[in-house]
Design a protein around this motif. Structure first.
Motif, PDB file in Angstrom:
ATOM      1  N   GLU A   2      -7.191  -9.740  -8.402  1.00  0.00           N
ATOM      2  CA  GLU A   2      -7.761  -8.405  -8.250  1.00  0.00           C
ATOM      3  C   GLU A   2      -9.251  -8.381  -8.497  1.00  0.00           C
ATOM      4  N   ILE A  44      -6.015  -7.638  -4.198  1.00  0.00           N
ATOM      5  CA  ILE A  44      -6.250  -6.197  -4.215  1.00  0.00           C
ATOM      6  C   ILE A  44      -7.679  -5.955  -4.714  1.00  0.00           C
ATOM      7  N   ALA A  45      -8.435  -5.175  -3.967  1.00  0.00           N
ATOM      8  CA  ALA A  45      -9.834  -4.934  -4.306  1.00  0.00           C
ATOM      9  C   ALA A  45     -10.176  -3.477  -4.043  1.00  0.00           C
ATOM     10  N   GLY A  46     -11.127  -2.982  -4.812  1.00  0.00           N
ATOM     11  CA  GLY A  46     -11.569  -1.603  -4.632  1.00  0.00           C
ATOM     12  C   GLY A  46     -11.960  -0.982  -5.958  1.00  0.00           C
ATOM     13  N   ARG A  91      -6.161   0.999 -13.037  1.00  0.00           N
ATOM     14  CA  ARG A  91      -6.336  -0.388 -12.566  1.00  0.00           C
ATOM     15  C   ARG A  91      -5.121  -1.226 -12.921  1.00  0.00           C
ATOM     16  N   ILE A 106     -10.925  -5.020  -8.959  1.00  0.00           N
ATOM     17  CA  ILE A 106     -10.901  -3.557  -9.022  1.00  0.00           C
ATOM     18  C   ILE A 106     -11.912  -3.112 -10.063  1.00  0.00           C
ATOM     19  N   GLU A 139       0.833  -1.211   0.000  1.00  0.00           N
ATOM     20  CA  GLU A 139       0.000   0.000   0.000  1.00  0.00           C
ATOM     21  C   GLU A 139       0.864   1.257   0.000  1.00  0.00           C
ATOM     22  N   GLY A 152      -6.617   5.437  -6.953  1.00  0.00           N
ATOM     23  CA  GLY A 152      -7.460   4.289  -6.657  1.00  0.00           C
ATOM     24  C   GLY A 152      -7.702   4.174  -5.174  1.00  0.00           C
ATOM     25  N   ASP A 153      -8.867   3.643  -4.853  1.00  0.00           N
ATOM     26  CA  ASP A 153      -9.229   3.399  -3.464  1.00  0.00           C
ATOM     27  C   ASP A 153      -9.282   1.892  -3.307  1.00  0.00           C
ATOM     28  N   VAL A 154      -8.149   1.299  -2.911  1.00  0.00           N
ATOM     29  CA  VAL A 154      -8.046  -0.156  -2.871  1.00  0.00           C
ATOM     30  C   VAL A 154      -7.590  -0.648  -1.505  1.00  0.00           C
ATOM     31  N   LYS A 155      -7.947  -1.890  -1.235  1.00  0.00           N
ATOM     32  CA  LYS A 155      -7.508  -2.592  -0.032  1.00  0.00           C
ATOM     33  C   LYS A 155      -6.600  -3.724  -0.494  1.00  0.00           C
TER      34      LYS A 155
END
Length: 144
Positions: free
Chosen positions: A80, A52-54, A62, A82, A29, A39-42
């Motif tokens: 992913e 990785i998702a978001g 992406r 995303i 991160e 991007g707003d990812v976790k």
């Protein structure tokens, strides 16, 4: 959901020495943030796999998020989920082999080595110099 393979023994070291712990979600991160990727990812790390998702603002963002997570030493797979706000054609990915240059890759993909700059630009900020690619690195190859 997409699955992407990377070369586990190639990539950026997120820690300073060879005996450092394996990549962590926090380190990946931080790498994404340091590169200034949108991007707003976790991020979750399980062994040599990154999940990785978001959401990302574009297909390009992406793909860059996937590459930033996967081109890390010790990571062999990225899973992913995303979503993108605006859909665009997907770029191809190319794994660098010994002897590759951006010119050579552009010649193979586009039929014209002089178009290497498009590949370089598509991989910024992960690439800072067109001459600094390494075997095992995965590059984004955009459609022209």
């Amino acid at each position: 959901m997409g699955f992407f393979d990377f070369v586990k023994d190639a990539g950026k070291k997120l820690f300073g020495d060879d005996d450092a712990p394996e990549a962590s979600a926090e380190a990946i991160e931080k790498e994404v943030a340091d590169l200034g990727l949108d991007g707003d990812v976790k991020v979750e790390v399980s062994g040599d796999t990154v999940k990785i998702a978001g959401a990302a603002p574009s297909q390009e963002a992406r793909e860059k998020l996937i590459l930033a997570a996967g081109n890390v030493l010790g990571i062999s797979k990225v899973e992913e989920e995303i979503t993108v706000e605006s859909s665009e054609p997907e770029a191809r990915f190319h794994t660098v082999v010994k002897g590759d240059t951006l010119w050579k890759v552009a010649e193979t993909v586009y039929g014209n080595g002089a178009k290497y700059q498009a590949i370089f630009e598509a991989n910024k900020p992960m690439l800072s110099d067109p001459d600094k690619i390494y075997p095992g690195q995965v590059l984004r190859i955009p459609a022209l």
